[in-house]
Design a protein around this motif. Structure first.
Motif, PDB file in Angstrom:
ATOM      1  N   VAL B  14     -25.284 -77.271 -51.212  1.00 37.00           N
ATOM      2  CA  VAL B  14     -25.265 -76.150 -52.143  1.00 37.00           C
ATOM      3  C   VAL B  14     -24.943 -76.682 -53.532  1.00 37.00           C
ATOM      4  O   VAL B  14     -24.153 -77.605 -53.701  1.00 37.00           O
ATOM      5  CB  VAL B  14     -24.252 -75.067 -51.716  1.00 37.00           C
ATOM      6  CG1 VAL B  14     -22.831 -75.572 -51.795  1.00 37.00           C
ATOM      7  CG2 VAL B  14     -24.405 -73.812 -52.572  1.00 37.00           C
ATOM      8  N   CYS B  19     -24.800 -71.235 -57.407  1.00 32.69           N
ATOM      9  CA  CYS B  19     -24.418 -70.261 -56.378  1.00 32.69           C
ATOM     10  C   CYS B  19     -23.595 -69.131 -56.977  1.00 32.69           C
ATOM     11  O   CYS B  19     -22.655 -69.366 -57.725  1.00 32.69           O
ATOM     12  CB  CYS B  19     -23.611 -70.954 -55.293  1.00 32.69           C
ATOM     13  SG  CYS B  19     -22.945 -69.830 -54.078  1.00 32.69           S
ATOM     14  N   ASP B  20     -23.980 -67.913 -56.649  1.00 30.06           N
ATOM     15  CA  ASP B  20     -23.225 -66.751 -57.100  1.00 30.06           C
ATOM     16  C   ASP B  20     -22.613 -65.989 -55.928  1.00 30.06           C
ATOM     17  O   ASP B  20     -22.274 -64.821 -56.051  1.00 30.06           O
ATOM     18  CB  ASP B  20     -24.124 -65.807 -57.909  1.00 30.06           C
ATOM     19  CG  ASP B  20     -24.113 -66.163 -59.391  1.00 30.06           C
ATOM     20  OD1 ASP B  20     -23.166 -66.823 -59.823  1.00 30.06           O
ATOM     21  OD2 ASP B  20     -25.046 -65.769 -60.098  1.00 30.06           O
ATOM     22  N   GLY B  23     -23.985 -64.777 -50.263  1.00 30.25           N
ATOM     23  CA  GLY B  23     -23.709 -64.797 -48.839  1.00 30.25           C
ATOM     24  C   GLY B  23     -24.925 -64.722 -47.937  1.00 30.25           C
ATOM     25  O   GLY B  23     -24.779 -64.606 -46.730  1.00 30.25           O
ATOM     26  N   HIS B  24     -26.133 -64.772 -48.496  1.00 32.23           N
ATOM     27  CA  HIS B  24     -27.309 -64.721 -47.629  1.00 32.23           C
ATOM     28  C   HIS B  24     -27.363 -65.948 -46.719  1.00 32.23           C
ATOM     29  O   HIS B  24     -27.803 -65.864 -45.581  1.00 32.23           O
ATOM     30  CB  HIS B  24     -28.582 -64.663 -48.459  1.00 32.23           C
ATOM     31  CG  HIS B  24     -28.723 -63.402 -49.255  1.00 32.23           C
ATOM     32  ND1 HIS B  24     -29.925 -62.922 -49.670  1.00 32.23           N
ATOM     33  CD2 HIS B  24     -27.811 -62.529 -49.688  1.00 32.23           C
ATOM     34  CE1 HIS B  24     -29.752 -61.813 -50.341  1.00 32.23           C
ATOM     35  NE2 HIS B  24     -28.467 -61.549 -50.377  1.00 32.23           N
ATOM     36  N   CYS B  25     -26.925 -67.089 -47.256  1.00 33.46           N
ATOM     37  CA  CYS B  25     -27.011 -68.320 -46.469  1.00 33.46           C
ATOM     38  C   CYS B  25     -26.118 -68.231 -45.237  1.00 33.46           C
ATOM     39  O   CYS B  25     -26.480 -68.724 -44.170  1.00 33.46           O
ATOM     40  CB  CYS B  25     -26.625 -69.514 -47.327  1.00 33.46           C
ATOM     41  SG  CYS B  25     -25.057 -69.316 -48.181  1.00 33.46           S
ATOM     42  N   PRO B  41     -19.909 -70.107 -50.250  1.00 32.27           N
ATOM     43  CA  PRO B  41     -20.218 -70.808 -49.001  1.00 32.27           C
ATOM     44  C   PRO B  41     -19.471 -72.130 -48.861  1.00 32.27           C
ATOM     45  O   PRO B  41     -19.258 -72.848 -49.829  1.00 32.27           O
ATOM     46  CB  PRO B  41     -21.722 -71.048 -49.103  1.00 32.27           C
ATOM     47  CG  PRO B  41     -21.983 -71.139 -50.553  1.00 32.27           C
ATOM     48  CD  PRO B  41     -21.008 -70.223 -51.224  1.00 32.27           C
ATOM     49  N   PRO B  67     -30.847 -66.185 -53.109  1.00 35.39           N
ATOM     50  CA  PRO B  67     -31.367 -65.558 -54.322  1.00 35.39           C
ATOM     51  C   PRO B  67     -31.209 -66.415 -55.573  1.00 35.39           C
ATOM     52  O   PRO B  67     -31.772 -66.095 -56.606  1.00 35.39           O
ATOM     53  CB  PRO B  67     -30.528 -64.280 -54.462  1.00 35.39           C
ATOM     54  CG  PRO B  67     -29.851 -64.104 -53.167  1.00 35.39           C
ATOM     55  CD  PRO B  67     -29.689 -65.466 -52.583  1.00 35.39           C
ATOM     56  N   ARG B  68     -30.457 -67.481 -55.485  1.00 37.16           N
ATOM     57  CA  ARG B  68     -30.225 -68.314 -56.665  1.00 37.16           C
ATOM     58  C   ARG B  68     -30.848 -69.691 -56.530  1.00 37.16           C
ATOM     59  O   ARG B  68     -30.594 -70.552 -57.370  1.00 37.16           O
ATOM     60  CB  ARG B  68     -28.721 -68.466 -56.906  1.00 37.16           C
ATOM     61  CG  ARG B  68     -28.048 -67.217 -57.395  1.00 37.16           C
ATOM     62  CD  ARG B  68     -28.371 -66.963 -58.845  1.00 37.16           C
ATOM     63  NE  ARG B  68     -27.783 -65.724 -59.287  1.00 37.16           N
ATOM     64  CZ  ARG B  68     -28.401 -64.547 -59.280  1.00 37.16           C
ATOM     65  NH1 ARG B  68     -29.639 -64.447 -58.856  1.00 37.16           N
ATOM     66  NH2 ARG B  68     -27.786 -63.470 -59.706  1.00 37.16           N
ATOM     67  N   ALA B  70     -29.971 -72.070 -54.770  1.00 36.05           N
ATOM     68  CA  ALA B  70     -28.844 -72.986 -54.895  1.00 36.05           C
ATOM     69  C   ALA B  70     -28.765 -73.970 -53.734  1.00 36.05           C
ATOM     70  O   ALA B  70     -27.911 -74.843 -53.731  1.00 36.05           O
ATOM     71  CB  ALA B  70     -27.544 -72.197 -54.990  1.00 36.05           C
ATOM     72  N   LEU B  71     -29.628 -73.834 -52.752  1.00 30.82           N
ATOM     73  CA  LEU B  71     -29.521 -74.659 -51.554  1.00 30.82           C
ATOM     74  C   LEU B  71     -30.689 -75.632 -51.462  1.00 30.82           C
ATOM     75  O   LEU B  71     -31.794 -75.336 -51.909  1.00 30.82           O
ATOM     76  CB  LEU B  71     -29.518 -73.774 -50.300  1.00 30.82           C
ATOM     77  CG  LEU B  71     -28.326 -72.831 -50.143  1.00 30.82           C
ATOM     78  CD1 LEU B  71     -28.641 -71.825 -49.054  1.00 30.82           C
ATOM     79  CD2 LEU B  71     -27.091 -73.604 -49.801  1.00 30.82           C
TER      80      LEU B  71
HETATM   81  S1  SF4 Z   1     -27.317 -67.645 -50.514  1.00 33.24           S
HETATM   82 FE1  SF4 Z   1     -27.271 -68.976 -52.309  1.00 33.24          FE
HETATM   83  S2  SF4 Z   1     -26.157 -67.820 -53.885  1.00 33.24           S
HETATM   84 FE2  SF4 Z   1     -25.744 -66.881 -51.890  1.00 33.24          FE
HETATM   85  S3  SF4 Z   1     -23.854 -67.797 -51.176  1.00 33.24           S
HETATM   86 FE3  SF4 Z   1     -25.534 -68.951 -50.290  1.00 33.24          FE
HETATM   87  S4  SF4 Z   1     -25.915 -70.624 -51.745  1.00 33.24           S
HETATM   88 FE4  SF4 Z   1     -24.663 -69.106 -52.803  1.00 33.24          FE
END
Ligand code: SF4
Lengths: 234, 80
Positions: B14, B19-20, B23-25, B41, B67-68, B70-71
């Motif tokens: 990540v 990352c904002d 929590g989708h991950c 996360p 959504p960002r 970030a992963l």
């Molecule tokens: S889905 Fe992306 S933005 Fe959301 S908590 Fe996980 S890494 Fe962060």
């Protein structure tokens, strides 16, 4: 251009225009739910996100039908160029131009989402704000150009859509979510039923959930320093 | 060439700046991602074997669902 005209083209244009408005109302509302971190218990956050993406694709398909049927209907002369370039339609110049501008903004949002992995996330987010503007312009377009939007059921639908999106917008700006509100409990790929009620792991405590299989992931130190981020605002 | 074996492993990484905390991950890859008290996360750092197809699939879902953006998935060769 071949004279292609049929009342059915006109009916299709009207119907798909209204359906497009309703679908984009849903898309904007779902996007607001995702942005405001709704979900995680009864419905997954990722599910709302998937719905947002999928309905957006359907809405774009209806928008495409709306535009194509308008262009090929030669009863009124809009011309293919008027589909993407504003103020070139000889029929209802301003109302059609507003629809064109809304379409161009939506094309930008759509393209940026398709290229999301390639462009900076800040750019994608900036372009995504265009969708609010596109919706507002599309509503004016519906009221000025629409055959059905000024009276009866059509007007009622427009009013409801505007109310829903205005409410979503107000909520979006008022809520300003600062964090994800803890853990979420839903996953399509296997999960443990007790996960929802499990306590959030404390800082220095290694998580003791069993790995899914023998060679599955083992619990280990956090991937990045877990500093508290109090009241982090977006 | 022959059959390409699924040797080695992967880690899900990540980018904490992007990352904002949506929590989708954690929903999409619950075995790889935990959520801390603030909704951010915590990702398992031990490499996971690439042969663990379920874990790899869930990691791919998480990358797609973030959504960002970030992963990302990084391949490592010293998987256990
Ligand atoms: S889905 Fe992306 S933005 Fe959301 S908590 Fe996980 S890494 Fe962060």
């Amino acid at each position: 251009m071949i004279a292609l005209t049929s009342p059915y083209l006109w009916y299709t244009t009207r119907a798909t225009g209204l359906v497009t408005l309703v679908l984009f109302t849903l898309v904007v509302s779902l996007g607001t739910l995702v942005a405001n971190r709704v979900g995680g218990t009864a419905v997954g956050r990722f599910e709302l996100n998937e719905l947002h993406r999928t309905i957006a694709a359907v809405a774009c398909a209806f928008l495409a039908i709306h535009v194509v049927t308008t262009v090929i209907d030669s009863y009124v002369s809009t011309g293919p160029l008027a589909a993407v370039v504003p103020f070139v339609s000889s029929y209802k110049r301003l109302p059609v131009a507003l629809g064109t501008i809304a379409l161009d903004l939506m094309l930008a949002v759509w393209a940026s989402s398709l290229l999301k992995a390639r462009i900076a996330n800040a750019s994608w987010r900036f372009i995504h704000w265009f969708s609010w503007l596109a919706f507002a312009i599309a509503v004016v377009h519906a009221l000025l150009a629409g055959t059905d939007a000024r009276s009866g059921i059509g007007l009622a639908v427009v009013i409801v859509c505007v109310a829903v999106v205005a409410g979503a917008g107000a909520w979006r700006f008022a809520a300003r979510p600062t964090r994800a509100a803890g853990r979420t409990a839903l996953s399509p790929l296997g999960g443990e039923p007790e996960r929802a009620s499990r306590p959030v792991p404390r800082r220095s405590e290694p998580t003791a959930r069993p790995a899914p299989s023998a060679d599955g992931p083992q619990r280990a130190a956090p991937a990045f320093p877990r500093r508290p981020r109090p009241g982090r605002s977006r | 060439m022959g059959v390409r074996r699924r040797v080695g492993g992967f880690v899900l990484l990540v980018n904490p700046i992007l990352c904002d905390g949506f929590g989708h991950c954690a929903e999409l890859a619950p075995d790889l991602v935990h959520v801390d008290e603030w909704g951010y996360p915590i990702i398992v750092t031990e490499p996971v074997a690439l042969a663990n197809l379920a874990a790899l699939e869930s990691a791919r879902y998480a990358v797609r669902g973030c959504p960002r953006q970030a992963l990302r998935i990084e391949r490592v060769h010293d998987a256990h």
